[in-house]
Design an enzyme around this catalytic site. Structure first.
Site, PDB file in Angstrom:
ATOM      1  CE  LYS A  14      12.003 -28.035 -31.408  1.00  0.00           C
ATOM      2  NZ  LYS A  14      10.772 -27.969 -30.528  1.00  0.00           N
ATOM      3  NE  ARG A  89       5.966 -28.439 -34.673  1.00  0.00           N
ATOM      4  CZ  ARG A  89       6.856 -27.383 -34.549  1.00  0.00           C
ATOM      5  NH1 ARG A  89       7.776 -27.128 -35.541  1.00  0.00           N
ATOM      6  NH2 ARG A  89       6.718 -26.836 -33.454  1.00  0.00           N
ATOM      7  NE  ARG A 128       8.920 -19.357 -20.269  1.00  0.00           N
ATOM      8  CZ  ARG A 128       9.087 -19.886 -21.447  1.00  0.00           C
ATOM      9  NH1 ARG A 128       8.183 -19.453 -22.511  1.00  0.00           N
ATOM     10  NH2 ARG A 128       9.670 -20.955 -21.696  1.00  0.00           N
ATOM     11  NE  ARG A 134       1.602  -9.661 -18.912  1.00  0.00           N
ATOM     12  CZ  ARG A 134       2.431  -8.774 -18.992  1.00  0.00           C
ATOM     13  NH1 ARG A 134       2.743  -7.998 -18.151  1.00  0.00           N
ATOM     14  NH2 ARG A 134       3.066  -8.991 -20.249  1.00  0.00           N
ATOM     15  NE  ARG A 145       4.611 -23.153 -30.308  1.00  0.00           N
ATOM     16  CZ  ARG A 145       5.682 -22.541 -29.987  1.00  0.00           C
ATOM     17  NH1 ARG A 145       5.330 -21.297 -29.285  1.00  0.00           N
ATOM     18  NH2 ARG A 145       6.905 -22.901 -30.234  1.00  0.00           N
TER      19      ARG A 145
END
Ligand code: AMP
Length: 191
Positions: A14, A89, A128, A134, A145
């Protein structure tokens, strides 16, 4: 006036696409996430109130979020259009936005939803994590989220579908291809 909502889960792109849309259509960018982060950074009363909620990856209560958004929109009486990023939201926020736009003689022109599966987002996070070697806190929060999005925020989509304002755009692949798909649905609304 062109008033856009850019919609999608965290990590869908976004922010990246908003930047390009702002430039192309000369829009005022209103990102509730950015606004909250600025309040937290400046240690305002609002920032102190929402700090822990945001750190945990939960949604800030509607009342607080809607009041902050109203204030921000009112700061730009001469804007040539808005792009709402990370808002609404919840359905209550979507209703509040409609009534607020109405008050200022405007309306939401289109909602562009970046379609990225939960599986793809989970993979992006895993990748990622692998790169950094880690499992850090930030990735854990992002996961929370994304769960919030698929359990709560996704219910905003039928609200706009009923109004015939929803355009789903494939959010996986090349950034410029995604952007040109967005432009294809937005351009016809620009007079
Ligand atoms: P974002 O940068 O849009 O992902 O937002 C970061 C965090 O701010 C979210 O995880 C929520 O805690 C909070 N937040 C941002 N926008 C809203 C919103 N419209 N409603 C409730 N909470 C929000």
């Amino acid at each position: 006036m062109l008033n856009l909502v850019i919609f999608g889960p965290p990590g869908a792109g976004k922010g990246t696409q908003s930047e390009k849309l702002i430039k192309k259509y000369n829009l005022v960018h209103i990102s509730t996430g950015d606004l909250f982060r600025a309040h937290i950074g400046n240690q305002t009363d609002l920032g102190k109130k929402v700090n822990e909620i945001i750190a945990s990856g939960n949604l800030v209560p509607d009342e607080i979020t809607i009041a902050m958004l109203r204030e921000e929109v009112q700061k730009h009486p001469n804007g040539s259009g808005f792009i709402f990023d990370g808002f609404p939201r919840t359905v209550a926020q979507a209703e509040a936005l409609d009534s607020f736009m109405n008050e200022i003689g405007e309306q939401i022109s289109i909602v562009v939803a970046l379609d990225v599966t939960e599986e793809e987002l989970t993979q992006r996070i895993a990748l990622r994590q692998k790169k950094t070697g880690r499992a850090d806190d930030a990735a854990d929060k992002l996961k929370k989220r994304i769960e919030e999005y698929f359990s709560k925020t996704i219910h905003v989509l039928p609200y706009y579908e009923k109004q015939d304002k929803l355009s789903k755009i494939n959010g996986i692949g090349d950034i410029d291809v995604i952007f040109s798909d967005l432009v294809k649905v937005i351009d016809p609304l620009v007079k």
